[in-house]
Design a protein around this motif. Structure first.
Motif, mmCIF file in Angstrom:
data_model
loop_
_atom_site.group_PDB
_atom_site.id
_atom_site.type_symbol
_atom_site.label_atom_id
_atom_site.label_comp_id
_atom_site.label_asym_id
_atom_site.label_seq_id
_atom_site.Cartn_x
_atom_site.Cartn_y
_atom_site.Cartn_z
ATOM 1 N N ASN A 232 39.904 37.045 38.391
ATOM 2 C CA ASN A 232 38.590 37.802 37.858
ATOM 3 C C ASN A 232 39.495 38.959 36.859
ATOM 4 O OD1 ASN A 232 36.613 36.233 38.678
ATOM 5 N ND2 ASN A 232 37.202 37.483 41.042
ATOM 6 N N LEU A 233 40.237 38.953 35.573
ATOM 7 C CA LEU A 233 40.500 40.014 34.874
ATOM 8 C C LEU A 233 40.300 39.530 33.495
ATOM 9 C CD1 LEU A 233 42.515 42.278 34.264
ATOM 10 C CD2 LEU A 233 44.801 40.334 34.178
ATOM 11 N N ALA B 93 40.398 46.946 26.220
ATOM 12 C CA ALA B 93 40.701 47.478 27.343
ATOM 13 C C ALA B 93 40.147 46.123 28.342
ATOM 14 C CB ALA B 93 39.468 47.821 27.843
ATOM 15 N N ARG B 94 40.852 46.781 29.651
ATOM 16 C CA ARG B 94 41.240 45.366 30.658
ATOM 17 C C ARG B 94 40.759 45.828 32.055
ATOM 18 N NH1 ARG B 94 46.326 42.737 32.225
ATOM 19 N NH2 ARG B 94 47.493 44.664 32.447
ATOM 20 N N VAL B 95 39.642 44.790 33.048
ATOM 21 C CA VAL B 95 38.863 44.921 33.697
ATOM 22 C C VAL B 95 39.203 44.304 34.443
ATOM 23 C CG1 VAL B 95 36.848 45.373 34.371
ATOM 24 C CG2 VAL B 95 37.195 46.545 32.510
ATOM 25 N N PHE B 96 39.806 45.081 35.756
ATOM 26 C CA PHE B 96 39.784 43.565 36.927
ATOM 27 C C PHE B 96 38.775 43.925 37.686
ATOM 28 C CE2 PHE B 96 41.542 42.969 41.435
ATOM 29 C CZ PHE B 96 41.830 41.510 41.310
ATOM 30 N N VAL B 97 38.402 42.883 38.131
ATOM 31 C CA VAL B 97 36.669 42.534 39.470
ATOM 32 C C VAL B 97 37.412 42.191 40.755
ATOM 33 C CG1 VAL B 97 34.915 42.242 39.607
ATOM 34 C CG2 VAL B 97 35.714 42.110 37.461
ATOM 35 N N ASP B 98 37.898 43.586 41.247
ATOM 36 C CA ASP B 98 38.133 42.851 42.671
ATOM 37 C C ASP B 98 36.334 42.410 43.459
ATOM 38 O OD1 ASP B 98 39.962 42.147 45.478
ATOM 39 O OD2 ASP B 98 39.895 44.061 45.259
ATOM 40 N N THR B 99 36.816 41.032 44.280
ATOM 41 C CA THR B 99 35.638 39.847 44.718
ATOM 42 C C THR B 99 37.042 39.770 46.566
ATOM 43 O OG1 THR B 99 36.093 38.118 44.010
ATOM 44 C CG2 THR B 99 34.705 38.859 43.004
ATOM 45 N N GLN B 100 37.547 40.180 46.476
ATOM 46 C CA GLN B 100 38.556 39.938 47.565
ATOM 47 C C GLN B 100 38.127 41.529 48.491
ATOM 48 O OE1 GLN B 100 39.152 37.331 49.028
ATOM 49 N NE2 GLN B 100 38.470 36.394 46.750
ATOM 50 N N ALA C 5 32.099 43.759 45.644
ATOM 51 C CA ALA C 5 32.851 43.566 43.995
ATOM 52 C C ALA C 5 32.859 45.303 43.794
ATOM 53 C CB ALA C 5 31.780 42.491 43.230
ATOM 54 N N GLU C 6 34.524 44.949 43.467
ATOM 55 C CA GLU C 6 35.337 46.467 42.865
ATOM 56 C C GLU C 6 35.187 46.269 41.495
ATOM 57 O OE1 GLU C 6 37.888 49.942 44.227
ATOM 58 O OE2 GLU C 6 37.397 48.306 45.182
#
Length: 514
Positions: A127-128, A48-55, A406-407
């Motif tokens: 952040n991937l 599984a791939r998770v992206f953490v959006d900090t912007q 952080a999403e």
């Protein structure tokens, strides 16, 4: 170099004698390796791939107002520290992996297997993250990865909330401590000022400036006193040449007028009225003028009483003249001013003496006051800074709750693998053949070392240390040559067959896996 080549050739000749042993071992190892590889259980990897959006758009807008944590660094640390024993135990419960666990040993083995099998791979930027786990059962691998994704997201948010709460509690404790320190500092400053209120600076002036001001006022008062005394002495000198005129007799003491005393009293009263408009009752000039008026009134009463005792004619002996009366009044005013200035000079001298006596304590008091102010300023600065940081942290919490700084976004959900990802049999089969050849090569070398033989005269001479007079060579007959060629062909065929069998097994495995 020639000796090294000769030694190597000697080793090869010795190994050639036992080549069939090596070929046999190669076949055994190769066949056993192929069977073991084929029997290895398949493992299915779910990813599984998770992206953490900090912007977030709020981050630049709230810069300088709210606390801006380094979310990228927090996420990177989380990805490296997520796989630990407490999280693995939680993951076992989330994925229902403990249903078949009966003993503590089985549980420990399961924890160890998951700890070694779980993988979190990051790209190093953006952040991937890729979360993966391989298991013999595809559905179980998918459940484990799904639980790991949930744990990854919850750990990120939970850790951030815990850090925020801990920071806020710490700041609140520090604010309470500094409030107590500020209260103590303020009480010390208040007690110090009340204790030394007469020696501390007034109106922003230090004690040296106060002494200088008092000395200047004293010099001015003395100058005015000398001027008033000179004016009074001049009036006295002028009164000597005036002609007196008899006053009418005054029958009663209440109607008696003594010009020189009455004039001074009137002048002093006018001067007192003027000073009362500018000063208070505690002013030294006002106090001195009242004291002189009281003295003159007593002097007048005493003079009237003396003349009454002398007889009625004594009231008619007073000299009066318009010019004489004016000069008497002027003299009286001058006397009153002299008395007032003398009182002022005395008061200033007393104040200056007190100030100079207290000036010895002023440096110590000022140093102590400066230390109190410095301590108070440090505590006040730290307190204001902590309050500002608390408000900034509160804004950051509200901002995080509203906009999620952080999403975590699930790019690819956990997959249900249909093909095994391990073992890679197409790669392991050739490696098994290579391992068989290496094992046969090693066996021939070991046997040649345990059962050595001399292949030429040079080796015999070097090992025995004896002179070799000559060698006897074997004649090569046609029958021996044919035997040697048949043996070489058989050995080469065995090697080629081994390599071909390995390749054929690999190709067959490829066809099976398609």
């Amino acid at each position: 170099m020639e000796e090294l080549v000769g030694q190597l050739v000697g080793y090869l000749r010795g190994m050639w004698r036992f080549r069939w042993w090596g070929l046999a071992l190669a076949w055994v190892v190769g066949i056993g390796g192929c069977i073991a590889i084929y029997m290895m259980p398949d493992k299915y990897e779910s990813t599984a791939r998770v992206f953490v959006d900090t912007q977030s758009i709020l981050r630049p807008l709230m810069s300088g107002i709210a606390v801006q944590p380094n979310v990228d660094q927090q996420v990177a640390i989380l990805s490296r520290t997520l796989i630990n024993r407490p999280n693995v135990e939680k993951l076992i419960t989330m994925a229902d992996l403990d249903l078949g666990v009966r003993t503590q040993g089985q549980r420990e083995a399961l924890i160890s297997e998951l700890t070694n099998g779980l993988r979190i791979r990051g790209t190093g930027r953006d952040n991937l993250f890729t979360l993966a786990y391989a298991d013999t059962r595809p559905d179980r691998a998918q459940r484990i990865v799904q639980s790991l994704v949930s744990l990854f997201v919850e750990s990120g948010l939970g850790t951030k909330r815990q850090d925020t709460d801990s920071a806020r509690r710490f700041i609140e404790d520090q604010i309470r401590n500094y409030e107590e320190k500020l209260t103590e500092a303020e009480n010390r400053m208040k007690e110090f000022r009340l204790k030394n209120i007469g020696l501390l600076s007034e109106n922003g002036q230090d004690h040296v400036a106060q002494i200088s001001q008092l000395a200047s006022q004293l010099d001015q008062a003395r100058l005015e006193l000398r001027e008033a005394e000179n004016s009074r002495d001049a009036l006295r000198a002028q009164l000597v040449g005036e002609e007196p005129v008899l006053l009418p007799q005054t029958p009663t003491p209440s109607a008696v007028s003594i010009p020189e005393i009455d004039g001074r009293i009137d002048a002093l009263k006018r001067n007192l009225d003027d000073m009362m408009q500018r000063y208070t009752d505690q002013h030294p000039d006002v106090i001195g003028a009242k004291r002189v008026i009281e003295q003159l009134e007593k002097q007048k009463l005493a003079e009237i009483e003396t003349r009454r005792q002398a007889g009625p004619g004594a009231f008619g002996a007073l000299n009066t003249n318009p010019v004489f009366q004016q000069m008497k009044l002027a003299l009286a005013e001058s006397e009153a001013r002299v008395a007032s200035l003398r009182a002022r000079v005395g008061e200033y001298e007393s104040r200056l003496a007190q100030a100079r006596a207290a000036s010895r304590l002023v440096p110590e008091l000022e140093a102590e006051l400066a230390q109190l102010n410095r301590d108070y300023a440090v505590h006040k600065s730290n307190y204001d800074s902590l309050v500002a940081r608390r408000e900034s942290a509160n804004i950051a919490v509200e901002m995080d709750a509203q906009s999620a700084i952080a999403e975590f976004r699930l790019i690819d959900p956990p997959s249900l693998p249909s093909k095994p990802s391990a073992p890679n049999r197409l790669l392991l089969m050739p490696l098994a053949g290579l391992a068989g050849l290496l094992a046969g090569f090693a066996l021939t070398f070991l046997i040649s070392q345990f059962r050595p033989a001399f292949s030429d005269a040079r080796m015999l001479r070097e090992i025995t240390g004896l002179p070799v007079l000559g060698t006897v060579s074997m004649l090569d007959t046609p029958e021996r040559a044919r035997t040697r060629m048949r043996g070489l062909a058989a050995f080469s065929g065995g090697v080629v067959a081994f390599v071909g069998a390995t390749g054929l097994a690999t190709f067959a495995l490829h066809l099976i896996q398609r």
